[in-house]
Enzyme design. Sequence first.
Site, PDB file in Angstrom:
ATOM      1  N   GLU A 168      -2.786 -27.212  -7.557  1.00 14.81           N
ATOM      2  CA  GLU A 168      -1.841 -28.020  -8.355  1.00 14.81           C
ATOM      3  C   GLU A 168      -2.581 -28.626  -9.533  1.00 14.81           C
ATOM      4  O   GLU A 168      -3.793 -28.469  -9.668  1.00 14.81           O
ATOM      5  CB  GLU A 168      -1.217 -29.117  -7.480  1.00 14.81           C
ATOM      6  CG  GLU A 168      -2.222 -30.105  -6.933  1.00 14.81           C
ATOM      7  CD  GLU A 168      -1.594 -31.217  -6.092  1.00 14.81           C
ATOM      8  OE1 GLU A 168      -0.380 -31.431  -6.138  1.00 14.81           O
ATOM      9  OE2 GLU A 168      -2.365 -31.896  -5.385  1.00 14.81           O
ATOM     10  N   ARG A 172       9.155 -40.328   0.874  1.00 13.04           N
ATOM     11  CA  ARG A 172       7.787 -39.792   0.843  1.00 13.04           C
ATOM     12  C   ARG A 172       6.770 -40.913   1.055  1.00 13.04           C
ATOM     13  O   ARG A 172       5.750 -40.722   1.713  1.00 13.04           O
ATOM     14  CB  ARG A 172       7.519 -39.055  -0.473  1.00 13.04           C
ATOM     15  CG  ARG A 172       6.146 -38.394  -0.496  1.00 13.04           C
ATOM     16  CD  ARG A 172       5.931 -37.509  -1.713  1.00 13.04           C
ATOM     17  NE  ARG A 172       5.910 -38.280  -2.946  1.00 13.04           N
ATOM     18  CZ  ARG A 172       5.837 -37.746  -4.157  1.00 13.04           C
ATOM     19  NH1 ARG A 172       5.803 -36.427  -4.297  1.00 13.04           N
ATOM     20  NH2 ARG A 172       5.820 -38.508  -5.229  1.00 13.04           N
ATOM     21  N   LYS A 206       0.080 -39.235  -0.539  1.00 14.73           N
ATOM     22  CA  LYS A 206       0.018 -39.790  -1.900  1.00 14.73           C
ATOM     23  C   LYS A 206      -0.842 -41.055  -1.855  1.00 14.73           C
ATOM     24  O   LYS A 206      -0.337 -42.180  -1.874  1.00 14.73           O
ATOM     25  CB  LYS A 206       1.418 -40.053  -2.457  1.00 14.73           C
ATOM     26  CG  LYS A 206       1.409 -40.170  -3.980  1.00 14.73           C
ATOM     27  CD  LYS A 206       2.795 -40.006  -4.551  1.00 14.73           C
ATOM     28  CE  LYS A 206       2.861 -40.337  -6.030  1.00 14.73           C
ATOM     29  NZ  LYS A 206       2.034 -39.498  -6.897  1.00 14.73           N
ATOM     30  N   HIS A 223     -15.386 -50.139   7.308  1.00 16.83           N
ATOM     31  CA  HIS A 223     -14.636 -48.894   7.060  1.00 16.83           C
ATOM     32  C   HIS A 223     -13.452 -48.721   8.011  1.00 16.83           C
ATOM     33  O   HIS A 223     -12.379 -48.314   7.600  1.00 16.83           O
ATOM     34  CB  HIS A 223     -15.553 -47.674   7.182  1.00 16.83           C
ATOM     35  CG  HIS A 223     -16.454 -47.495   6.001  1.00 16.83           C
ATOM     36  ND1 HIS A 223     -17.328 -48.460   5.566  1.00 16.83           N
ATOM     37  CD2 HIS A 223     -16.609 -46.454   5.144  1.00 16.83           C
ATOM     38  CE1 HIS A 223     -17.989 -48.030   4.512  1.00 16.83           C
ATOM     39  NE2 HIS A 223     -17.563 -46.814   4.228  1.00 16.83           N
ATOM     40  N   ARG A 258     -14.989 -56.617   4.871  1.00 18.46           N
ATOM     41  CA  ARG A 258     -15.261 -55.194   4.626  1.00 18.46           C
ATOM     42  C   ARG A 258     -15.821 -54.487   5.853  1.00 18.46           C
ATOM     43  O   ARG A 258     -16.823 -54.902   6.422  1.00 18.46           O
ATOM     44  CB  ARG A 258     -16.230 -55.046   3.457  1.00 18.46           C
ATOM     45  CG  ARG A 258     -16.427 -53.605   3.030  1.00 18.46           C
ATOM     46  CD  ARG A 258     -17.249 -53.483   1.758  1.00 18.46           C
ATOM     47  NE  ARG A 258     -17.222 -52.112   1.261  1.00 18.46           N
ATOM     48  CZ  ARG A 258     -18.048 -51.165   1.706  1.00 18.46           C
ATOM     49  NH1 ARG A 258     -18.949 -51.443   2.605  1.00 18.46           N
ATOM     50  NH2 ARG A 258     -17.950 -49.934   1.242  1.00 18.46           N
ATOM     51  N   LEU A 291       0.268 -32.115  -3.207  1.00 16.16           N
ATOM     52  CA  LEU A 291       1.313 -33.115  -3.005  1.00 16.16           C
ATOM     53  C   LEU A 291       2.653 -32.401  -3.184  1.00 16.16           C
ATOM     54  O   LEU A 291       2.853 -31.712  -4.197  1.00 16.16           O
ATOM     55  CB  LEU A 291       1.182 -34.244  -4.034  1.00 16.16           C
ATOM     56  CG  LEU A 291       2.247 -35.326  -3.870  1.00 16.16           C
ATOM     57  CD1 LEU A 291       1.910 -36.222  -2.683  1.00 16.16           C
ATOM     58  CD2 LEU A 291       2.384 -36.165  -5.121  1.00 16.16           C
ATOM     59  N   TYR A 319       0.906 -44.879  -2.769  1.00 14.44           N
ATOM     60  CA  TYR A 319       1.689 -45.326  -3.915  1.00 14.44           C
ATOM     61  C   TYR A 319       2.809 -44.350  -4.222  1.00 14.44           C
ATOM     62  O   TYR A 319       2.860 -43.249  -3.673  1.00 14.44           O
ATOM     63  CB  TYR A 319       0.788 -45.512  -5.141  1.00 14.44           C
ATOM     64  CG  TYR A 319       0.377 -44.224  -5.820  1.00 14.44           C
ATOM     65  CD1 TYR A 319      -0.557 -43.370  -5.235  1.00 14.44           C
ATOM     66  CD2 TYR A 319       0.946 -43.835  -7.034  1.00 14.44           C
ATOM     67  CE1 TYR A 319      -0.926 -42.187  -5.856  1.00 14.44           C
ATOM     68  CE2 TYR A 319       0.579 -42.646  -7.660  1.00 14.44           C
ATOM     69  CZ  TYR A 319      -0.355 -41.833  -7.073  1.00 14.44           C
ATOM     70  OH  TYR A 319      -0.715 -40.653  -7.670  1.00 14.44           O
TER      71      TYR A 319
HETATM   72  N1  PMP Z   1       0.623 -33.473  -7.593  1.00 13.65           N
HETATM   73  C1  PMP Z   1      -0.111 -34.564  -7.878  1.00 13.65           C
HETATM   74  C2  PMP Z   1      -1.557 -34.584  -7.533  1.00 13.65           C
HETATM   75  C3  PMP Z   1       0.494 -35.676  -8.504  1.00 13.65           C
HETATM   76  O1  PMP Z   1      -0.224 -36.768  -8.782  1.00 13.65           O
HETATM   77  C4  PMP Z   1       1.860 -35.604  -8.864  1.00 13.65           C
HETATM   78  C5  PMP Z   1       2.518 -36.747  -9.590  1.00 13.65           C
HETATM   79  N2  PMP Z   1       2.858 -37.762  -8.726  1.00 13.65           N
HETATM   80  C6  PMP Z   1       2.587 -34.449  -8.530  1.00 13.65           C
HETATM   81  C7  PMP Z   1       1.935 -33.400  -7.897  1.00 13.65           C
HETATM   82  C8  PMP Z   1       4.054 -34.341  -8.841  1.00 13.65           C
HETATM   83  O2  PMP Z   1       4.794 -35.126  -7.955  1.00 13.65           O
HETATM   84  P1  PMP Z   1       6.199 -35.764  -8.363  1.00 13.65           P
HETATM   85  O3  PMP Z   1       7.057 -34.647  -8.830  1.00 13.65           O
HETATM   86  O4  PMP Z   1       6.691 -36.368  -7.103  1.00 13.65           O
HETATM   87  O5  PMP Z   1       5.918 -36.766  -9.429  1.00 13.65           O
END
Ligand code: PMP
Length: 285
Positions: free
Chosen positions: A178, A51, A146, A101, A99, A202, A32
């Site tokens: 993060e 991305r 993501k 996996h 279904r 991410l 997403y």
């Molecule tokens: N890390 C995670 C786990 C996130 O969910 C997000 C938000 N999407 C971010 C970092 C920040 O990413 P962005 O600046 O692309 O929104």
Amino acid sequence: MSTVLMNGEFIPREEAKVDIEDRGYQFGDGIYEVIRVYNGKMFTGNEHLERLQASSGKINIQISYTVHELLVLLEELIRRNNIHNGIVYMQFTRGTCPRNHAYPTSEVPPMFIAYTKPLERPKENLANGVSAITVEDIRWSRCDIKSLNLLGNVMAKQKAAEANCYESIQYRDLTVTEGSSSNIWIIKDQTIRTHEANQYILNGITRQKIVEICQRQGLEVKEEAFSIEDLIDADEVFLSSTTSEVTPIVSVNNVPVASGEVGETTKTLQDYFKKEIIACCGEIE
Ligand code: PMP
């Protein structure tokens, strides 16, 4: 009544239905993106869609649209829903099949949906900062994708909510990775630092913009992991994300960060970031 995009078609929200065997619904098997809209225009739309393409490549979901085609569709969705300030959410799942996996062996088309939501800038948080707690990072080791699998993030955010905090700062073996839905930054002796872009975080689009701004403005920036101890000892702490922009963190685990005031370097970065938005989307409050 709002309009949503479903597999390239614009349909009323009420008509958008997902099959119980959609792999996104059953396995979280999909990816997403969330793009910010200011003044009806997407901010860093290209970067988000690139991305998305990168995430889809990492899990072999075939997206049949180019970045440009997606941009055109999303622009039309924003126009139809008359979004001034808000977000566009979009996801691709591996589609619907019995279904199992393992990935389907026959051709199953991915399921693509997108919708919009009005959202103002978080002005109060930007001005006053927010509180955070630290939690262990229990997620998998492909956080660079993501993916729709957000259970670890959801559990971390819930802990923050229960502690009356805005965000959870996750750590793995005492290294800060993060936030539950943001990247985390510290500033110490004028050096700005955030975790390197590897499989444990991410690589936020906002994060990338901030690194770019620092380099352009001659601010010292290091993409280098830091410890919980560094976090506690920082002069300033902030988080970054599409919806939260550059949000100061003024307390961690109920202890003020330095003086507990929003830091000067954080304010400078907020100003530069706002200028980027204005250059792309026009004047904002
Ligand atoms: N890390 C995670 C786990 C996130 O969910 C997000 C938000 N999407 C971010 C970092 C920040 O990413 P962005 O600046 O692309 O929104």
